[in-house]
Design an enzyme around this catalytic site. Structure first.
Site, PDB file in Angstrom:
ATOM      1  N   HIS A 137       0.822  -1.208   0.000  1.00  0.00           N
ATOM      2  CA  HIS A 137       0.000   0.000   0.000  1.00  0.00           C
ATOM      3  C   HIS A 137       0.858   1.261   0.000  1.00  0.00           C
ATOM      4  CE1 HIS A 137       0.621   0.997   4.341  1.00  0.00           C
ATOM      5  NE2 HIS A 137       0.690  -0.318   4.488  1.00  0.00           N
TER       6      HIS A 137
ATOM      7  N   CYS B  33       2.631  -5.261   6.787  1.00  0.00           N
ATOM      8  CA  CYS B  33       2.343  -4.860   5.412  1.00  0.00           C
ATOM      9  C   CYS B  33       3.566  -4.180   4.795  1.00  0.00           C
ATOM     10  CB  CYS B  33       1.149  -3.915   5.372  1.00  0.00           C
ATOM     11  SG  CYS B  33      -0.418  -4.718   5.797  1.00  0.00           S
TER      12      CYS B  33
END
Length: 437
Positions: free
Chosen positions: A335, A354
């Site tokens: 992301h 992440c």
């Protein structure tokens, strides 16, 4: 299926043979601290290494002096059918270095050294850089930190994932003082890992090298773009996995994972009850049909984990402007991020698992163009600018490899090392448990 054409393979084979010839010639009669340096091989290696970093995002964070560095673009991926062969060549090279006594150390402590300084430790630095082939022997053993030492130290820093500022500070000295035999065992461990990645990687794929905190978008055996990354903390590690990217979320909301509610949100709310409001995070029951006020929760307990915390789209959103989804059981994804200053740090292990992507729009455009042709960079920018939530499923999924490679080499003989941040290397032997699956 190979990722390179026959002509490219011939080219790499030629370079490999030429490099080995230079190493063999140079090894004869060299002292232990000045082995295998060769001006031609060192220059070729420096060109390739520097261009790898300069290709896209490196220039966004650093203004590197390049008077003594010739830039030649390199598109060779970290993982390819040839990578194991390149590592094997590097192992032979480092075995010779070890047999000849390794390289000298640099005395730690003392003042920080940079170009223009005179200091007895510069002599140690020169010997050390000659020992690993980063500095040419003809540069001599002066105690002056000149432009040759500056360029050689930047080259060393680039190879080791350090900020290439040409400054001999604490982190650089620490990397310089890792013994040659330790680096040899690191190469041997990673040879096993890379060989475990044999097979068809695909014509188009994304590779995340976790210890390097770097992402490559590879197409037909060539790196189309490289992206600096921020990956998981030591206690919240980014998982090693193979998967497929299947969906993009533009201007996403973020549902806070329970682990982050427990480890981060609750402590922050104890410190600042306005934290949720400042970051546009709302509280709902798990069905999402009832909004809860923060005053209804006892923050001295883990009661908050019974609710769903959702962050609205916008500049404060932790996912930034886009989320890249791939199948996995760890609830992680690639992301964007509002915290873009982290990309300029040498240590980029800050996430909860992440992977944050610098220049994410470049990667997103590449993902979309071959699978969903009606999307281009203009459309990507327009959708993000609108602020409206939009989900796009790729018409063809893209393979994703999240790998753990702490040592590798390329066709020009440039050898890269990264810190074993998650303590998965076994420097006393080959760590088969940490091999990529």
């Amino acid at each position: 299926m190979t990722l390179f054409s026959a002509s490219a393979g011939t080219k790499f084979a030629f370079k490999r043979n030429a490099f080995l010839g230079k190493i063999s010639a140079l090894a004869i009669g060299l002292a232990a601290s000045a082995t295998i340096a060769g001006s031609a091989s060192a220059q070729t290696a420096l060109q390739s290494l520097q261009s790898n970093r300069q290709n896209l995002e490196w220039a966004d964070s650093f203004d590197i002096a390049t008077d003594n560095i010739t830039e030649v673009k390199s598109f060779a991926p970290t993982l390819s059918p040839e990578t194991a062969d390149h590592i094997a060549i590097a192992i032979n090279r480092y075995q010779r270095i070890v047999q000849l006594g390794g390289w000298g150390a640099v005395t730690p402590g003392g003042k920080t050294l940079r170009i223009g300084k005179k200091d007895p430790r510069v002599v140690e630095l020169r010997r050390r850089l000659m020992g690993s082939g980063d500095l040419e022997q003809q540069a001599g053993l002066s105690d002056t930190f000149d432009s040759y030492v500056d360029a050689a130290l930047r080259r060393f820093q680039l190879r080791h994932g350090l900020i290439p500022d040409g400054v001999m500070g604490e982190e650089t000295v620490k990397a310089l003082n890792v013994p040659a035999d330790v680096r040899l065992r690191q190469l041997e461990t990673n040879l096993v890992r890379v060989r475990a990645m044999s097979g068809n990687l695909g014509d188009r794929y994304v590779m995340v090298n976790i210890p390097a905190a770097e992402i490559e978008a590879v197409e037909n055996g060539r790196v189309r773009s490289r992206h600096t990354a921020v990956v998981g903390k030591i206690d919240r590690q980014t998982p090693i996995l193979n998967s497929k990217i299947y969906e993009l979320n533009f201007n996403p909301t973020w549902t806070v994972p329970v682990s982050i509610i427990r480890k981060d949100l609750i402590p922050k709310m104890k410190e600042d009850p306005e934290y949720l409001a400042k970051n546009k995070i709302r509280i709902f029951n798990w069905r999402g049909n009832e909004e809860i006020s923060w005053q209804q929760i006892d923050w001295n307990t883990e009661e908050a984990t019974n609710y769903r915390f959702t962050q609205d789209p916008g500049q404060e959103n932790s996912l930034g402007s886009v989320r890249i989804n791939f199948h996995n059981k760890h609830q992680v994804y690639l992301h964007d991020t509002p915290s873009k200053t982290l990309f300029g740090e040498g240590y980029r292990f800050h996430s909860s698992g992440c992977v944050r992507v610098q220049n994410v729009r470049e990667l997103v455009t590449w993902l979309l163009q071959s699978t969903t042709p009606d999307w281009d960079r203009t459309k990507v920018d327009s959708v993000i600018r609108s602020g409206a939530r939009e989900d796009v499923k790729l018409k063809r999924s893209i393979p994703l490899y999240m790998a753990y490679v702490t040592a590798w080499a390329n066709a020009d003989g440039v050898v890269h090392f990264r810190d074993d941040i998650y303590n998965r290397d076994d420097i006393y032997g080959v760590d088969t448990q940490a091999s990529l699956q």
